[in-house]
Design a protein around this motif. Structure first.
Motif, PDB file in Angstrom:
ATOM      1  N   LYS A 110     -11.293  -2.983   2.188  1.00  0.00           N
ATOM      2  CA  LYS A 110      -9.953  -3.403   2.595  1.00  0.00           C
ATOM      3  C   LYS A 110     -10.005  -4.357   3.790  1.00  0.00           C
ATOM      4  CE  LYS A 110      -6.749  -0.224   2.785  1.00  0.00           C
ATOM      5  NZ  LYS A 110      -6.085   1.055   3.033  1.00  0.00           N
ATOM      6  N   GLU A 155     -14.129   2.145   0.931  1.00  0.00           N
ATOM      7  CA  GLU A 155     -12.805   1.570   0.703  1.00  0.00           C
ATOM      8  C   GLU A 155     -12.264   0.916   1.967  1.00  0.00           C
ATOM      9  OE1 GLU A 155     -11.320   4.641  -2.845  1.00  0.00           O
ATOM     10  OE2 GLU A 155     -10.756   4.962  -0.744  1.00  0.00           O
ATOM     11  N   ASP A 156     -12.522   1.536   3.117  1.00  0.00           N
ATOM     12  CA  ASP A 156     -12.100   0.919   4.388  1.00  0.00           C
ATOM     13  C   ASP A 156     -12.814  -0.415   4.606  1.00  0.00           C
ATOM     14  OD1 ASP A 156     -10.244   2.779   5.210  1.00  0.00           O
ATOM     15  OD2 ASP A 156     -11.734   4.055   6.184  1.00  0.00           O
ATOM     16  N   TYR A 214      -4.848  -5.548  -3.475  1.00  0.00           N
ATOM     17  CA  TYR A 214      -6.259  -5.576  -3.098  1.00  0.00           C
ATOM     18  C   TYR A 214      -7.125  -5.940  -4.305  1.00  0.00           C
ATOM     19  CZ  TYR A 214      -5.643  -3.616   1.586  1.00  0.00           C
ATOM     20  OH  TYR A 214      -5.300  -3.427   2.902  1.00  0.00           O
ATOM     21  N   SER A 225      -6.643   4.704  -4.234  1.00  0.00           N
ATOM     22  CA  SER A 225      -6.070   4.511  -2.910  1.00  0.00           C
ATOM     23  C   SER A 225      -5.837   3.045  -2.568  1.00  0.00           C
ATOM     24  CB  SER A 225      -6.992   5.131  -1.847  1.00  0.00           C
ATOM     25  OG  SER A 225      -8.252   4.489  -1.877  1.00  0.00           O
ATOM     26  N   LEU A 226      -6.207   2.137  -3.467  1.00  0.00           N
ATOM     27  CA  LEU A 226      -6.045   0.717  -3.214  1.00  0.00           C
ATOM     28  C   LEU A 226      -4.882   0.166  -4.026  1.00  0.00           C
ATOM     29  CD1 LEU A 226      -9.735  -0.584  -3.211  1.00  0.00           C
ATOM     30  CD2 LEU A 226      -8.295  -0.047  -1.251  1.00  0.00           C
ATOM     31  N   GLN A 246       0.837  -1.193   0.000  1.00  0.00           N
ATOM     32  CA  GLN A 246       0.000   0.000   0.000  1.00  0.00           C
ATOM     33  C   GLN A 246       0.877   1.251   0.000  1.00  0.00           C
ATOM     34  OE1 GLN A 246      -3.364  -0.218  -0.160  1.00  0.00           O
ATOM     35  NE2 GLN A 246      -3.447   1.976  -0.458  1.00  0.00           N
ATOM     36  N   ALA A 257      -9.817   1.716  -7.352  1.00  0.00           N
ATOM     37  CA  ALA A 257      -9.702   3.023  -6.711  1.00  0.00           C
ATOM     38  C   ALA A 257      -8.228   3.373  -6.553  1.00  0.00           C
ATOM     39  CB  ALA A 257     -10.397   3.004  -5.353  1.00  0.00           C
ATOM     40  N   SER A 296      -3.461   8.861   0.229  1.00  0.00           N
ATOM     41  CA  SER A 296      -4.738   9.544   0.299  1.00  0.00           C
ATOM     42  C   SER A 296      -5.645   8.872   1.325  1.00  0.00           C
ATOM     43  CB  SER A 296      -5.426   9.524  -1.076  1.00  0.00           C
ATOM     44  OG  SER A 296      -5.591   8.195  -1.508  1.00  0.00           O
ATOM     45  N   GLU A 297      -6.561   9.656   1.839  1.00  0.00           N
ATOM     46  CA  GLU A 297      -7.460   9.145   2.869  1.00  0.00           C
ATOM     47  C   GLU A 297      -8.534   8.276   2.233  1.00  0.00           C
ATOM     48  OE1 GLU A 297     -10.383  11.092   6.194  1.00  0.00           O
ATOM     49  OE2 GLU A 297      -8.478  12.085   5.747  1.00  0.00           O
ATOM     50  N   ASN A 298      -8.809   7.135   2.833  1.00  0.00           N
ATOM     51  CA  ASN A 298      -9.770   6.195   2.279  1.00  0.00           C
ATOM     52  C   ASN A 298     -11.196   6.621   2.610  1.00  0.00           C
ATOM     53  OD1 ASN A 298      -7.730   4.472   1.317  1.00  0.00           O
ATOM     54  ND2 ASN A 298      -7.574   3.482   3.321  1.00  0.00           N
ATOM     55  N   THR A 299     -12.094   6.295   1.699  1.00  0.00           N
ATOM     56  CA  THR A 299     -13.509   6.484   1.981  1.00  0.00           C
ATOM     57  C   THR A 299     -13.991   5.344   2.873  1.00  0.00           C
ATOM     58  OG1 THR A 299     -14.231   5.202   0.069  1.00  0.00           O
ATOM     59  CG2 THR A 299     -13.774   7.548  -0.288  1.00  0.00           C
TER      60      THR A 299
END
Length: 451
Positions: free
Chosen positions: A68, A64-65, A123, A118-119, A54, A116, A58-61
């Motif tokens: 994950k 997305e959390d 993942y 951020s992934l 990873q 996404a 960026s901050e995950n939505t």
């Protein structure tokens, strides 16, 4: 032209819809159990793997959390290797033990999935595996339902009941969360069931000299499916035992040009199954034994049968005849004992399923059912004597006969034990499967055995 009989198709469609609903509810329950399991689990391998991969800051939505966390609960045990190999290819010889066909498909599917930013790609590999497992499992449920309708067993109304129960048993299979995680079991089941479904419609009761072009094509396609299944799990090679039915039929057929062509197609189908096993071995041999410097050759390269798979099993996991028979492994044998008994017992009972099959076809039906059961019997015997016995609870899911025999027993019990208060042995098997899958789901997500 007469209109199609909707009275016969409507109950079948109702069964399919019910099976689909059961499938969705069961999968949701298992995924909720996995998601709710506490912490990173007993082993932190998954956490470390995803943490290294990873790179996005960026901050995950919230979605997305959620994705994950769910992925991290499903990537356990062998799934770590499946996902890693699909992502970066094979670097070490032990990684050739992980289904070559499955990991390649995993890599292909992950390339077309939306991702996404951020992934990490790992993942995406995990989500691709989860997608493959769920789609393959659902399709194999439908294939098993259809397969029963083509078998030479029972009358049509009773066959429909058995088909529905057998397909339901496959939904609640003892493989449990392994059929949702990035594992090869679901894909193997789908390919193996499809191969049998293609095979079963043409084989029993038809002399070899009467095989037409459509029958030969189906026969060849069944070999393709079994070969592809073997690239996912090596035990797919056992499916070749189904073709021993044709040896029996050969003694009851006239020898002519069509018979010779049929035998040639059977041989070609068997070669395709062997190719599913040998192709990955050949690629590994080229990598480690042909293009490597002489001073870096691995010991297995000089063997008379240089198989990387057998070497990895023997060298890294101590797999071999009676090597697993130790005092410390007694609990694992006890854990596998019900499934071993089910595989062997139902396999030996399979020839007696034939009902309302007249005359000479009765004997042919028995032989065919025994050939269908032979792969699961061999699997159980090898699990008992040679490899890690506990995995039989999940790899047995790709063999249809034990579901069908148990389903036939449950259907029969409904007629003769309606007024008895105690459950039958078949019903106890189903309850055991259900409870085992629930418990195993929580243990799997917590990175705890059995695996």
């Amino acid at each position: 032209m007469a209109s199609p009989d909707r009275s016969s198709s409507s109950p079948l469609l109702a069964d399919v819809r019910t099976l689909a609903c059961l499938f969705v509810l069961w999968k949701l329950l298992l995924l909720c159990i996995a998601y709710a399991s506490p912490g990173p689990g007993y082993d932190t391998s998954t956490t470390l793997l995803f943490a290294r991969a990873q790179s996005a800051l960026s901050e995950n939505t919230l979605l997305e959390d959620f994705a994950k966390r769910l992925a991290s609960k499903l990537v356990r045990w062998d799934a770590l290797y499946f996902v890693s190999v699909a992502h970066r290819g094979r670097l070490f010889e032990q990684e050739w033990a992980w289904g070559w066909g499955y990991t390649n498909l995993l890599g292909l599917i992950s390339k077309v999935l939306p991702r996404a930013s951020s992934l990490s790609p790992l993942y995406v590999q995990a989500f691709a595996g989860v997608l493959i497992s769920h789609v393959s499992h659902l399709l194999s449920v439908f294939m098993l339902y259809g397969l029963v309708h083509h078998l030479p067993i029972m009358n049509i109304p009773e066959r429909r009941k058995v088909a529905f129960i057998a397909a339901s048993l496959h939904i609640f299979s003892s493989a449990g969360l392994f059929l949702s995680a990035p594992y090869a079991e679901s894909l193997f089941s789908m390919l193996n069931f499809l191969g049998i479904l293609l095979h079963v419609g043409i084989s029993y009761g038809m002399p070899l000299e009467k095989y037409g072009p459509s029958a030969l094509i189906r026969l060849l396609l069944s070999g393709v499916c079994f070969g592809l299944a073997t690239t996912c799990r090596s035990n797919g090679v056992f499916s070749g035992l189904i073709y021993f039915h044709h040896l029996y039929m050969l003694f009851h057929s006239k020898i002519n040009v069509r018979t010779i062509v049929t035998v040639a197609v059977i041989g070609l189908s068997a070669i395709m199954i062997l190719a599913g096993m040998l192709l990955p071995q050949y690629l590994a041999y080229q990598d480690f034994c042909v293009f490597s410097p002489a001073d870096e050759l691995r010991p297995w390269c000089s063997r008379s049968l240089p198989s990387v798979y057998s070497w990895v099993q023997e060298h890294y996991w101590n797999v071999g005849f009676l090597r697993y028979w130790t005092v410390s492994n007694i609990p694992l044998f006890l854990l596998a004992a019900p499934m071993l008994c089910a595989l062997i017992g139902t396999g030996l009972a399979a020839p007696d399923l034939k009902i309302d099959v007249p005359g000479k076809r009765s004997k042919q039906a028995s032989v065919y059912l025994l050939c269908l059961a032979a792969p699961q019997i061999l699997l159980a015997l090898l699990a008992l004597t040679t490899f890690h016995v506990q995995i039989v609870n999940r790899i047995a899911t790709g063999y249809p006969i034990w579901y069908i025999v148990i389903a036939a027993g449950i259907s029969f019990v409904r007629h003769v034990q309606d007024h008895l208060g105690r459950p039958s042995s078949q019903q106890l098997i189903f309850r055991g499967m259900f409870m085992y899958s629930i418990i195993q789901g929580g243990l799997y997500a917590s990175f705890m055995p059995p695996a």
